[in-house]
Design an enzyme around this catalytic site. Structure first.
Site, short mmCIF file in Angstrom:
data_model
loop_
_atom_site.label_atom_id
_atom_site.label_comp_id
_atom_site.label_asym_id
_atom_site.label_seq_id
_atom_site.Cartn_x
_atom_site.Cartn_y
_atom_site.Cartn_z
N CYS A 1 7.46 -2.47 2.85
CA CYS A 1 6.91 -3.55 3.66
C CYS A 1 7.35 -4.92 3.15
CB CYS A 1 5.38 -3.48 3.68
SG CYS A 1 4.72 -1.94 4.34
N ARG B 1 4.92 2.13 11.05
CA ARG B 1 5.78 0.97 11.30
C ARG B 1 6.11 0.92 12.80
NH1 ARG B 1 6.91 -0.52 6.20
NH2 ARG B 1 6.95 1.18 4.69
#
Length: 217
Positions: free
Chosen positions: A44, A127
């Site tokens: 991330c 995601r």
């Protein structure tokens, strides 16, 4: 879970840039809403640095970025400070994340957009990427697993392709890049199909009656 072509769910949320009301605060703009599993995680972090470094390029395309995870506001703030002050990734240093990151502790927004997928995790968002047009319609949806980061250049390419299709009424072929030839929608009758092939020339060219290309002027 909303689908392509449907109106994006509306929401009000606290973010690192203050409270936002979607879609009211983004009228007339394209929006990329993307979720990440958690703050202070390696994949991330690389994604946020990359998105932030390209934010102005997205804005040049009339597109705003919105991030989200099931973390609190203070966690977001601490993580973004760490990114700016400590992390260097692919020569990107001192990157400041200037787009809003949603606090979604109760998972309200994540559930509305189908960002929670129980087989992957019931406590973290996958995601997900939603590309939303100025009419608040969802134009594209992408999902990535937690283990693999997104190709932000591909998300940019897809945004430009969608904008090109919207503006010019055309389609884009496989591996299309901005500036490449585009596809003319196929004709709707036998007569038009024959006419399309016979009139091919400087304005467009055909590989067959249903597959014709042209350059955008």
């Amino acid at each position: 879970m909303p689908l392509i072509g449907e109106e994006a769910p509306s929401f009000k949320a606290k973010t690192t840039m203050g409270t936002i009301n979607f879609p009211d605060d983004y009228k007339g703009k394209w929006v990329i809403l993307f979720s990440h599993p958690a703050d202070f995680t390696p994949v991330c972090t690389t994604e946020f640095i990359t998105f932030a470094s390209m934010q102005e390029e997205f804005r040049k395309r009339n597109c705003e970025l919105i991030g989200l995870s099931i973390d609190g506001l203070f966690s977001h703030i601490a993580w973004l400070r760490t990114i700016k002050e400590k992390i260097v990734y692919k020569d990107m240093k001192g990157v400041e994340v200037k787009f809003p990151v949603i606090e979604d502790i109760k998972m309200d927004v994540a559930k509305k957009f189908g960002m929670l997928q129980p087989a992957a995790s019931d406590t973290q968002a996958v995601r997900a990427v939603f590309i939303i047009d100025p009419e608040s319609k969802i134009r594209a949806i992408l999902y990535y697993p937690m283990s693999n980061g997104r190709e932000v250049n591909e998300i940019m390419r897809l945004l430009i392709a969608l904008q090109t299709s919207t503006e010019h009424g055309v389609a884009t072929p496989a591996n299309w890049q901005p500036g490449d030839d585009v596809i003319i929608p196929p004709p709707g009758s036998c007569g038009l199909a024959q006419e399309r092939v016979e009139k091919a020339g400087e304005d467009y060219y055909c590989l067959d009656w249903f597959l014709c290309f042209k350059k955008l002027k």
